[in-house]
Structures are given as structure tokens and as C-alpha cells.
Design an enzyme around this catalytic site. Structure first.
Site, mmCIF file in Angstrom:
data_model
loop_
_atom_site.group_PDB
_atom_site.id
_atom_site.type_symbol
_atom_site.label_atom_id
_atom_site.label_comp_id
_atom_site.label_asym_id
_atom_site.label_seq_id
_atom_site.Cartn_x
_atom_site.Cartn_y
_atom_site.Cartn_z
ATOM 1 N N GLU A 280 -34.165 -19.876 23.948
ATOM 2 C CA GLU A 280 -35.490 -20.421 23.596
ATOM 3 C C GLU A 280 -35.796 -20.125 22.128
ATOM 4 O O GLU A 280 -36.374 -20.957 21.425
ATOM 5 C CB GLU A 280 -36.594 -19.855 24.497
ATOM 6 C CG GLU A 280 -36.509 -20.300 25.944
ATOM 7 C CD GLU A 280 -36.420 -21.806 26.128
ATOM 8 O OE1 GLU A 280 -37.116 -22.548 25.420
ATOM 9 O OE2 GLU A 280 -35.633 -22.256 26.989
ATOM 10 N N TRP A 283 -34.268 -22.824 20.376
ATOM 11 C CA TRP A 283 -35.042 -24.075 20.265
ATOM 12 C C TRP A 283 -35.987 -23.998 19.079
ATOM 13 O O TRP A 283 -36.245 -24.982 18.388
ATOM 14 C CB TRP A 283 -35.830 -24.345 21.552
ATOM 15 C CG TRP A 283 -35.009 -25.072 22.569
ATOM 16 C CD1 TRP A 283 -34.355 -24.520 23.631
ATOM 17 C CD2 TRP A 283 -34.729 -26.489 22.614
ATOM 18 N NE1 TRP A 283 -33.691 -25.496 24.345
ATOM 19 C CE2 TRP A 283 -33.910 -26.712 23.744
ATOM 20 C CE3 TRP A 283 -35.094 -27.571 21.815
ATOM 21 C CZ2 TRP A 283 -33.454 -27.992 24.082
ATOM 22 C CZ3 TRP A 283 -34.632 -28.848 22.154
ATOM 23 C CH2 TRP A 283 -33.825 -29.046 23.274
ATOM 24 N N TRP A 311 -49.608 -48.443 21.624
ATOM 25 C CA TRP A 311 -50.432 -47.399 22.269
ATOM 26 C C TRP A 311 -51.773 -47.968 22.700
ATOM 27 O O TRP A 311 -52.318 -48.868 22.077
ATOM 28 C CB TRP A 311 -50.674 -46.229 21.309
ATOM 29 C CG TRP A 311 -49.431 -45.560 20.847
ATOM 30 C CD1 TRP A 311 -48.898 -45.592 19.589
ATOM 31 C CD2 TRP A 311 -48.542 -44.768 21.633
ATOM 32 N NE1 TRP A 311 -47.735 -44.853 19.547
ATOM 33 C CE2 TRP A 311 -47.490 -44.338 20.787
ATOM 34 C CE3 TRP A 311 -48.508 -44.360 22.971
ATOM 35 C CZ2 TRP A 311 -46.437 -43.542 21.225
ATOM 36 C CZ3 TRP A 311 -47.464 -43.564 23.408
ATOM 37 C CH2 TRP A 311 -46.447 -43.175 22.547
ATOM 38 N N ASN A 346 -45.397 -23.275 28.609
ATOM 39 C CA ASN A 346 -44.501 -24.356 28.163
ATOM 40 C C ASN A 346 -44.343 -25.472 29.204
ATOM 41 O O ASN A 346 -44.366 -26.655 28.862
ATOM 42 C CB ASN A 346 -43.136 -23.776 27.805
ATOM 43 C CG ASN A 346 -42.184 -24.850 27.322
ATOM 44 O OD1 ASN A 346 -42.447 -25.531 26.337
ATOM 45 N ND2 ASN A 346 -41.087 -25.050 28.043
ATOM 46 N N TRP A 364 -48.254 -39.795 20.899
ATOM 47 C CA TRP A 364 -47.883 -38.380 20.818
ATOM 48 C C TRP A 364 -48.535 -37.715 19.611
ATOM 49 O O TRP A 364 -48.856 -36.532 19.633
ATOM 50 C CB TRP A 364 -46.366 -38.203 20.809
ATOM 51 C CG TRP A 364 -45.623 -38.849 19.658
ATOM 52 C CD1 TRP A 364 -45.094 -40.101 19.638
ATOM 53 C CD2 TRP A 364 -45.326 -38.267 18.373
ATOM 54 N NE1 TRP A 364 -44.494 -40.346 18.423
ATOM 55 C CE2 TRP A 364 -44.613 -39.235 17.630
ATOM 56 C CE3 TRP A 364 -45.589 -37.037 17.773
ATOM 57 C CZ2 TRP A 364 -44.161 -39.009 16.319
ATOM 58 C CZ3 TRP A 364 -45.141 -36.802 16.475
ATOM 59 C CH2 TRP A 364 -44.446 -37.786 15.763
ATOM 60 N N TRP A 387 -43.597 -32.506 20.842
ATOM 61 C CA TRP A 387 -44.219 -33.808 21.144
ATOM 62 C C TRP A 387 -43.212 -34.943 21.074
ATOM 63 O O TRP A 387 -43.214 -35.856 21.907
ATOM 64 C CB TRP A 387 -45.422 -34.056 20.221
ATOM 65 C CG TRP A 387 -46.618 -33.309 20.746
ATOM 66 C CD1 TRP A 387 -47.093 -32.111 20.313
ATOM 67 C CD2 TRP A 387 -47.439 -33.691 21.861
ATOM 68 N NE1 TRP A 387 -48.160 -31.719 21.081
ATOM 69 C CE2 TRP A 387 -48.404 -32.671 22.034
ATOM 70 C CE3 TRP A 387 -47.465 -34.777 22.729
ATOM 71 C CZ2 TRP A 387 -49.376 -32.715 23.047
ATOM 72 C CZ3 TRP A 387 -48.443 -34.822 23.726
ATOM 73 C CH2 TRP A 387 -49.373 -33.813 23.878
HETATM 74 P P1 FAD Z 1 -41.066 -17.857 25.665
HETATM 75 O O1 FAD Z 1 -40.651 -18.685 26.826
HETATM 76 O O2 FAD Z 1 -41.231 -16.410 25.897
HETATM 77 O O3 FAD Z 1 -39.997 -18.119 24.515
HETATM 78 C C1 FAD Z 1 -39.772 -17.181 23.453
HETATM 79 C C2 FAD Z 1 -40.002 -17.842 22.114
HETATM 80 O O4 FAD Z 1 -39.080 -18.916 21.927
HETATM 81 C C3 FAD Z 1 -41.378 -18.464 21.961
HETATM 82 O O5 FAD Z 1 -42.331 -17.509 21.583
HETATM 83 C C4 FAD Z 1 -41.126 -19.521 20.886
HETATM 84 O O6 FAD Z 1 -41.154 -18.971 19.600
HETATM 85 C C5 FAD Z 1 -39.705 -19.969 21.193
HETATM 86 N N1 FAD Z 1 -39.724 -21.172 22.041
HETATM 87 C C6 FAD Z 1 -39.761 -21.226 23.386
HETATM 88 N N2 FAD Z 1 -39.695 -22.500 23.799
HETATM 89 C C7 FAD Z 1 -39.630 -23.270 22.695
HETATM 90 C C8 FAD Z 1 -39.543 -24.677 22.470
HETATM 91 N N3 FAD Z 1 -39.480 -25.554 23.465
HETATM 92 N N4 FAD Z 1 -39.511 -25.116 21.186
HETATM 93 C C9 FAD Z 1 -39.545 -24.255 20.141
HETATM 94 N N5 FAD Z 1 -39.619 -22.906 20.312
HETATM 95 C C10 FAD Z 1 -39.657 -22.428 21.565
HETATM 96 N N6 FAD Z 1 -44.204 -23.591 20.270
HETATM 97 C C11 FAD Z 1 -44.792 -23.008 19.201
HETATM 98 O O7 FAD Z 1 -44.452 -21.864 18.852
HETATM 99 N N7 FAD Z 1 -45.761 -23.667 18.490
HETATM 100 C C12 FAD Z 1 -46.179 -24.922 18.827
HETATM 101 O O8 FAD Z 1 -47.043 -25.491 18.140
HETATM 102 C C13 FAD Z 1 -45.600 -25.531 19.968
HETATM 103 N N8 FAD Z 1 -46.015 -26.748 20.377
HETATM 104 C C14 FAD Z 1 -45.430 -27.309 21.471
HETATM 105 C C15 FAD Z 1 -45.852 -28.585 21.879
HETATM 106 C C16 FAD Z 1 -45.299 -29.190 22.990
HETATM 107 C C17 FAD Z 1 -45.774 -30.553 23.401
HETATM 108 C C18 FAD Z 1 -44.292 -28.525 23.715
HETATM 109 C C19 FAD Z 1 -43.681 -29.157 24.918
HETATM 110 C C20 FAD Z 1 -43.847 -27.279 23.315
HETATM 111 C C21 FAD Z 1 -44.414 -26.653 22.198
HETATM 112 N N9 FAD Z 1 -44.000 -25.381 21.778
HETATM 113 C C22 FAD Z 1 -44.579 -24.817 20.680
HETATM 114 C C23 FAD Z 1 -42.860 -24.708 22.415
HETATM 115 C C24 FAD Z 1 -43.204 -23.770 23.580
HETATM 116 O O9 FAD Z 1 -44.055 -24.394 24.489
HETATM 117 C C25 FAD Z 1 -43.845 -22.463 23.131
HETATM 118 O O10 FAD Z 1 -43.084 -21.890 22.096
HETATM 119 C C26 FAD Z 1 -43.905 -21.473 24.286
HETATM 120 O O11 FAD Z 1 -44.648 -21.991 25.341
HETATM 121 C C27 FAD Z 1 -44.533 -20.188 23.798
HETATM 122 O O12 FAD Z 1 -44.692 -19.292 24.853
HETATM 123 P P2 FAD Z 1 -43.845 -17.955 24.914
HETATM 124 O O13 FAD Z 1 -43.956 -17.242 23.618
HETATM 125 O O14 FAD Z 1 -44.273 -17.227 26.140
HETATM 126 O O15 FAD Z 1 -42.384 -18.510 25.079
#
Ligand code: FAD
Length: 480
Positions: A280, A283, A311, A346, A364, A387
Site C-alpha cells: 500500500e 501505491w 457527465w 479506503n 470524478w 479518482w
Molecule cells: P493503510 O491501509 O494503513 O495504508 C498505509 C498507507 O499506504 C496509507 O497511509 C497511504 O499513505 C498509503 N496508501 C494506502 N492505500 C493507498 C492508495 N490506494 N493509494 C495511494 N496510497 C495509499 N490517500 C491519501 O493519502 N490521500 C488522498 O487524498 C487519497 N485520496 C483517495 C481518493 C480515492 C477516491 C481513493 C479510492 C483513495 C484515496 N487515497 C488517498 C488512498 C487511500 O484511500 C488512503 O491512503 C487510505 O485510506 C489511508 O488510510 P490508512 O492510512 O489507514 O491506509
């Protein structure tokens, strides 16, 4: 008076694993720590309201940390280059050190700054701080940027082992001259009329200390089950480190090594939860590399065929979505969680995103904007990648025909309805069997639960199966 090195803090509000500040410390000259609030530089992407709340508290704690080290954090507001040049001039600074940024406006600014300072004979040093792997290090065999995550991440994992994080800085030689600094309160980063930040205050502890507490708690107590729980919004299954990573209160390298240290302690080479968590972080890296390569990613569909998408601009649907009043409980729960604490799980981000784009046919970019203003972790790279992924217009995106069914998703990932009950209290007495789709509940059950559809809780604003067919038709026509 000895002329200082200015250390310009940006999205790296921490004292540990701080390569730039450690290098400045080694010069043995006085250090002048600085933070600039530059509202103009990011153009359309001026920091959103929830992020400003976070920034206020983060800067407050960071100032206190720097004071303990023997220095004062100088706060200035205005165009970054003007502020920097004025301070360099007034202090006769011999150098400017900072962590590099990857957003388009930062890349441009760093280039300009280094040219100006070279001409002036002032040392300008840039350090890596926010990523595990620099964009310049990861290309595919043809020397191009990866567009698909899995080979990208494999290439990252083939790189040399990541060095250990740098130790926390405990002492700094502060600059002794008088420099004006704005009072933090004068920046008006906190909401006042009304103050909607109560839920955020209860949930978060911004700052470096809060970041490490969260990381340690996650790695010790929840990481082993992360592979299973990460999709369950009704559990505390994820790390919630995203805002800390965004503001650089913790580095991804510190997260990486905390995971490795845990595995070593447990005498394991790997475990599913650890691998999933690191991927993650991968990502996050992937999103940054995409943004670095394609600076218009936040505004423009990566796949050109999506640019002409017809849209549906229904203002009242957008408002219902923003307020968590769509009549789909899982969507409403997510949107209310976002409003209340500035963060959303997420899995639910994907569900509400798919609902906005594919059920309501709202662009989006509208969803991205709302998230930008309301998320405490609002991040140009991850938000736009998220997005575009949902829309199907991104680099490694969900196929356009994958349309989340909000009811099936809710049943699968919040089976007892606990997440819904937390955020949609008007449904709290409804039994699990009906909580995902209250319009299917018999009248007697609704009455018993004190639910009157259209009165205490909205009726669905769209019919998912009709909306799905319409979306598929449009998406298919784009392919032609
Ligand atoms: P965990 O599951 O604990 O993951 C650990 C870390 O990995 C996160 O803190 C984050 O830095 C990174 N991470 C995890 N999933 C993703 C992902 N899909 N993409 C990129 N990094 C990821 N994340 C943001 O940090 N900022 C945003 O503005 C953001 N906008 C999003 C918008 C949409 C529509 C979607 C679907 C996802 C978005 N994310 C964003 C990614 C993700 O949802 C969040 O990083 C995650 O929910 C944060 O929770 P966590 O720290 O508990 O994640």
C-alpha cells in the site's frame, strides 16, 4: 553574526529521518528553520479546509519540538520565492536546504529557485524525504515510466535495501539574529464560524509524536491481521497513517523499517499483513511517480477517450452525495465519516467514488475536489490517482465495467452494519438483514426501528440497476 543556513520545512514536518536538517546541522553554522504558507503557488489546488486544520496543529507541535532543540520556527506567509529571497538577503544566509517536492508547482519552483541562487552564489541543496524510491530510479526496460502497479512495485523491490532512518535531531544551533515571525493564529487555519472540527480533534493527534504512536500501535497490534481486516470499515484494521505521511510527520522509510524490525523480532521473513501494508505504501509511491511524469494528472483524464464523457451535472445529486443523504446507507456512512473526522476508509472511498461517477454520472473531478477540501490526508498524487482509478480513466485503473453495487459491497464489508450504525444513527435500530437496503424492509420492521423513509432517512436518489445500465451504455460508447 555568523550567517545561517535556512532550512525550509515543507511537507516534512518532523525532526527524525530528516536528511536535509541533519545535513544543515553538520555544517555547524546556525540554522534558521522556516515554514511558508503560500496560498497562490498551487493554483487550483490551494490547501483545503480540513488540511488547514491539520497544518495548524502540526505546526504548533513542530514549533514546540524545534524550541526544545534550541531554535525557533519562523512562520511567513506569501509567495515562496519572495519570502525566501528576502530572508536570504536580510540574514546574509549562506545556504538554503529543503526536502524536494513532486507536485508540478513544486518541481517548477525548485528549478527556478536553484537557478536564482546559483546566480547569487548561495548554496541550494535539495534532499529526498517523502518517498522510498525516487522517480528517477524507477523506469521499465524501455526507459519509460511504469503505467501498471505490479511491475512497478516489483521493480521497486529489486532496488538496493533501503538505508535505516536517520536518528531524531535533539539539538540545533539556532540563528541568534532577530527575525519577524507571523503568529500562527494570524493565519486563520482553524475553522471558526462554525467550528466544525470537533470530530477531528477527538480523532487525531497531529504531529510527529502522534505519528509514531500510531505506527507502533498498528505494527504491534494490527498489522498481522491487516491482510484480512484492511477491507473492513467496521474494524480498526488499517494504520490511519495517511495524514501523517502526507504532512511528512513520519517518513515512509520509518514505516518500512518499523515493519522489518517487527518481522525480525518475530523471527519471520514476512507475513501477509506486512507485505500487503508495504505494497500500500507502494501505491502511494506509484501515485507520486505518475504525478511527477504527468503533471496534469489531477485535472485531465489519463486516457483521452474519457475527456468527452457526457457527465450529468445534477447539482442536487452532488449535494446529496456530499451531505451523506443519498439513501444508500454505506455511501452516506462514508460521506458522513469524511465530514466528521476528515478521513474515510479506503474501501468506502472506492464505494462512494463509484457511486458518484457511475450511479450519479457526476465527474470524478467533482469528487476529487470535495475530497480535496474535506480530507485531512488530501494529497494531490494519491487523490487524483484514486479518482482516476475509480473512473477507469487512470493509468492502472479499474475497468470501466466494474461498477460497485453499493448494497452488495455493504453486505460484504460491513456485514453486521456496525459501520453504518456509527455514522448513520437514524438507522441504528434497523436489523442487519435490512440495514444495507432499508427500502427493501417490510413496513413493520421499519416502524419498529423508528425509520420512516423519505422523512427520517432519505429514499434512494437513484435506482442502482437502472443507473448501472445507463453508465455501461455510455462507457461502452466511449470505447468505440
Ligand atoms: P493503510 O491501509 O494503513 O495504508 C498505509 C498507507 O499506504 C496509507 O497511509 C497511504 O499513505 C498509503 N496508501 C494506502 N492505500 C493507498 C492508495 N490506494 N493509494 C495511494 N496510497 C495509499 N490517500 C491519501 O493519502 N490521500 C488522498 O487524498 C487519497 N485520496 C483517495 C481518493 C480515492 C477516491 C481513493 C479510492 C483513495 C484515496 N487515497 C488517498 C488512498 C487511500 O484511500 C488512503 O491512503 C487510505 O485510506 C489511508 O488510510 P490508512 O492510512 O489507514 O491506509
Amino acid at each position: 553574526m555568523t550567517s545561517p543556513v535556512i532550512f525550509w520545512f515543507r511537507q516534512d514536518l518532523r525532526l527524525s529521518d530528516q536528511a536535509g536538517l541533519s545535513a544543515a546541522q553538520k555544517t555547524k553554522v546556525p540554522i534558521l528553520p522556516l515554514y511558508i504558507l503560500d496560498d497562490e503557488i498551487a493554483g487550483n489546488w490551494k490547501m483545503g479546509a480540513a488540511s488547514r486544520w491539520w497544518l495548524h496543529h502540526s505546526l504548533k507541535r513542530h514549533s514546540e519540538g524545534l524550541e526544545k532543540c534550541g531554535t525557533q520556527l519562523i512562520l511567513r506567509r506569501g509567495p515562496s520565492i519572495d519570502v525566501l529571497l528576502e530572508l536570504i538577503e536580510s540574514t546574509q544566509a549562506q545556504g538554503l536546504y529543503f526536502s524536494r517536492g513532486y507536485q508540478p508547482h513544486e518541481v517548477e519552483l525548485e528549478k527556478k529557485l536553484s537557478e536564482i541562487l546559483q546566480e547569487k552564489g548561495v548554496e541550494c541543496k535539495r534532499f529526498s524525504s517523502a518517498l522510498l524510491f525516487e522517480p528517477e530510479a524507477i523506469y521499465n526496460g524501455s526507459g519509460e515510466r511504469y503505467k501498471v502497479f505490479t511491475p512497478f512495485w516489483k521493480a521497486c523491490l529489486r532496488q538496493e535495501a533501503l538505508p535505516q532512518p536517520l536518528p531524531k535531531i535533539k539539538r540545533l544551533r539556532g540563528y541568534k539574529g532577530h527575525i519577524d515571525s507571523d503568529p500562527l493564529e494570524s493565519w486563520g487555519l482553524l475553522p471558526t464560524k462554525p467550528d466544525w472540527s470537533g470530530g477531528m480533534t477527538e480523532t487525531w493527534t497531529p504531529g510527529e509524536k502522534g505519528a509514531h504512536q500510531r505506527l507502533n500501535d498498528f505494527v504491534e497490534n494490527r498489522m498481522a491481521e491487516y491482510g484480512v481486516n484492511r477491507d473492513r470499515p467496521d474494524t480498526d484494521g488499517t494504520s490511519q497513517l495517511s495524514p501523517y505521511l502526507h504532512f511528512g510527520e513520519i517518513s515512509p522509510r520509518q514505516c518500512w523499517h518499523a515493519v522489518k524490525a517487527y518481522l525480525a523480532k518475530e523471527q519471520r521473513e514476512s507475513c501477509n499483513g506486512a507485505e500487503k501494508f508495504l505494497s500500500e505504501l507502494g501505491w502511494r509511491e506509484f501515485s507520486y511517480h505518475l504525478l511527477f511524469e504527468w503533471p496534469d494528472f489531477p485535472e485531465k483524464a489519463f486516457r483521452p477517450e474519457f475527456s468527452d464523457f457526457p457527465w450529468d451535472k445534477k447539482e442536487q445529486d452532488l449535494i446529496a452525495w456530499q451531505k451523506g443523504q443519498t439513501g444508500y446507507p454505506i455511501v452516506d456512512a462514508g460521506m458522513r465519516q469524511l465530514w466528521h473526522i476528515g478521513w474515510m476508509h479506503n474501501r468506502v472511498r472506492m464505494i462512494v467514488g463509484s457511486f458518484l461517477i457511475k450511479d450519479l454520472l457526476i465527474s470524478w473531478q467533482d469528487g476529487e475536489r470535495w475530497f480535496w477540501d474535506t480530507l485531512v490526508d488530501a494529497d494531490l498524487a494519491s487523490n487524483s490517482a484514486g479518482w482516476q482509478w475509480i473512473a477507469g480513466s487512470g493509468a492502472d485503473a479499474a475497468p470501466y465495467f466494474r461498477i460497485f453495487n453499493p448494497v452488495r459491497q455493504s453486505e460484504k464489508f460491513d456485514p453486521d452494519g456496525d459501520y453504518i450504525r456509527t455514522w448513520v444513527p437514524e438507522l441504528q435500530n434497523l436489523e442487519a438483514k435490512y440495514i444495507h437496503a432499508p427500502w427493501e424492509a417490510p413496513t413493520a420492521i421499519l416502524q419498529k426501528a423508528n425509520v420512516e423513509l423519505g422523512m427520517t432517512y432519505p429514499k434512494p436518489i437513484v435506482d442502482h440497476s437502472l443507473a448501472r445500465n445507463k453508465a455501461l451504455e455510455i462507457f461502452q460508447s466511449l470505447k468505440k
